[in-house]
Design an enzyme around this catalytic site. Structure first.
Site, PDB file in Angstrom:
ATOM      1  CB  CYS A  85      45.943  78.917  51.098  1.00 27.01           C
ATOM      2  SG  CYS A  85      46.473  79.759  52.777  1.00 27.01           S
ATOM      3  NE  ARG A 115      49.728  68.410  57.531  1.00 26.36           N
ATOM      4  CZ  ARG A 115      48.425  68.101  57.782  1.00 26.36           C
ATOM      5  NH1 ARG A 115      48.238  68.725  59.039  1.00 26.36           N
ATOM      6  NH2 ARG A 115      47.535  67.425  57.391  1.00 26.36           N
ATOM      7  CG  MET A 133      53.486  72.038  52.887  1.00 26.81           C
ATOM      8  SD  MET A 133      54.484  70.852  54.045  1.00 26.81           S
ATOM      9  CE  MET A 133      55.454  70.196  52.871  1.00 26.81           C
TER      10      MET A 133
END
Ligand SMILES: Cc1cc2nc3c(=O)[nH]c(=O)nc-3n(C[C@H](O)[C@H](O)[C@H](O)COP(=O)(O)O)c2cc1C
Length: 339
Positions: A99, A224, A11
């Site tokens: 991405c 996340r 990330m």
């Protein structure tokens, strides 16, 4: 069958050495750096920028670590892979074909390669030939529902002798929203000659195990959810061992923040590191008594000492309120029932 692995997903702005180490300490089986621009790395003649150096630090205690490259010029990707290999600090090189950011795909990088399979394969080959480290690929299912190119690219990764693939079960057009396509993922995992890690949408430990089962993947890559709960890797280990999960209390959360802040301050200017801690504070503390107040204090400090002092005051305040809770028999005798 090999033991499944549960790894930290790359990330940007997050999976720097300090945060990766916290995840490793909670039992992550592997991690990947944030994406590194091959154009900048391949052309850097004299010295790397501070950001690059921070991104590419490897702290003692970090486990299996891949450096992730993003780019679409095969020669430049190869040159960057050679440079990363020469640093002698990574276990693998990972190629970013996932991405979805407009700026990134606009210049043909990241998930834009999913709609240009010839170039994608040329990039894969260039990196494979440039290094003797294991090479990995991270990709999405395809550009959109009409262009599902992952099955062919994963098969090509197998032919090129790649080490593994991480598959985010969404298309580029889905960005980060909507359900992952578990059936499509399962078909790719089953057909692949090399291990495929399933990625996308895990929010808690139990999800990771369900996802593993449903996709037939070799492991699960978690992004996340780990930012809010880096202990998710320990939760997964507990679930697999049949041990109960427990709610992480204030002292454990504060200990994580203190360690993270201390590590981050060792890697970049203190004021930058402490300001960047605000996002982690806002992810780890909500839900605790007094969280609003301590967050206001943490958002106002700019030094490590100030950060630690605010956390200490928070824990002291909680301990005092618990003292009261633990001695209800005192209420009345000292007037606490009227407070
Ligand atoms: C803030 C943020 C930064 C990201 N940066 C990268 C990156 O540098 N390289 C990459 O391959 N994926 C990157 N991703 C995608 C994640 O690795 C992952 O594929 C995605 O978040 C889905 O997994 P999750 O639902 O577990 O978060 C990023 C995601 C987020 C939220």
């Amino acid at each position: 069958m090999r033991d499944p692995k549960f790894v930290l997903a790359p990330m940007d702005g997050m999976t720097r050495a300090s945060f990766r180490l916290i995840c490793f300490q909670y039992g992550a089986d592997g991690a990947t750096t944030e994406m590194i621009q091959s154009l900048a790395l391949g052309r850097a003649k004299r010295r790397l920028s501070d950001t690059f150096r921070e991104t590419m630090v490897r702290l003692p205690g970090e486990g299996d670590l891949a450096a992730q490259l993003i780019g679409s010029v095969p020669a430049m990707m190869g040159e960057s892979a050679r440079r990363l290999t020469a640093m002698n600090r990574f276990d693998a090189i990972d190629i970013n074909m996932g991405c979805p950011a407009r700026k990134v795909v606009g210049s043909g990088n990241g998930s834009a390669l999913l709609k240009d399979p010839d170039r994608a394969v040329a990039v894969m080959r260039a990196v494979r030939e440039a290094t003797d480290l294991p090479v990995r690929l991270k990709l999405r299912l395809g550009w959109d529902g009409e262009h599902i190119t992952a099955p062919a690219l994963v098969a090509e990764a197998g032919r090129l002798g790649f080490d593994s693939v991480t598959l985010h079960g969404r298309t580029r057009m889905q960005m980060y929203k909507g359900a992952v396509d578990v059936d499509a993922m399962r078909a790719i995992c089953t057909a692949s000659a090399i291990p495929v890690y399933a990625n996308g949408g895990v929010t808690e430990a139990a999800d990771a195990l369900t996802f593993l089962e449903a996709t037939g993947a070799a492991g699960v890559s978690i992004g996340r959810a780990a930012l809010k709960r880096p202990w998710i890797f320990d939760d997964i280990r507990r679930l697999r061992a049949g041990q109960p999960l427990y709610e992480r209390d204030a002292s454990e959360r504060v200990a994580v923040l203190e360690r993270l802040a201390t590590l981050a301050c060792g890697l970049r200017p203190e004021i930058v590191a402490i300001c960047e801690m605000r996002k982690f504070s806002s992810w780890l503390l909500p839900g605790l008594t007094g969280a609003g107040e301590v967050l206001r204090s943490l958002n106002a400090v700019t030094t490590l000492n100030g950060y630690r002092a605010a956390l200490d005051r928070f824990l002291d305040g909680l301990a005092r309120s618990h003292d009261t809770d633990y001695h209800p028999e005192l209420a009345g005798t000292v007037g606490l029932d009227t407070v």
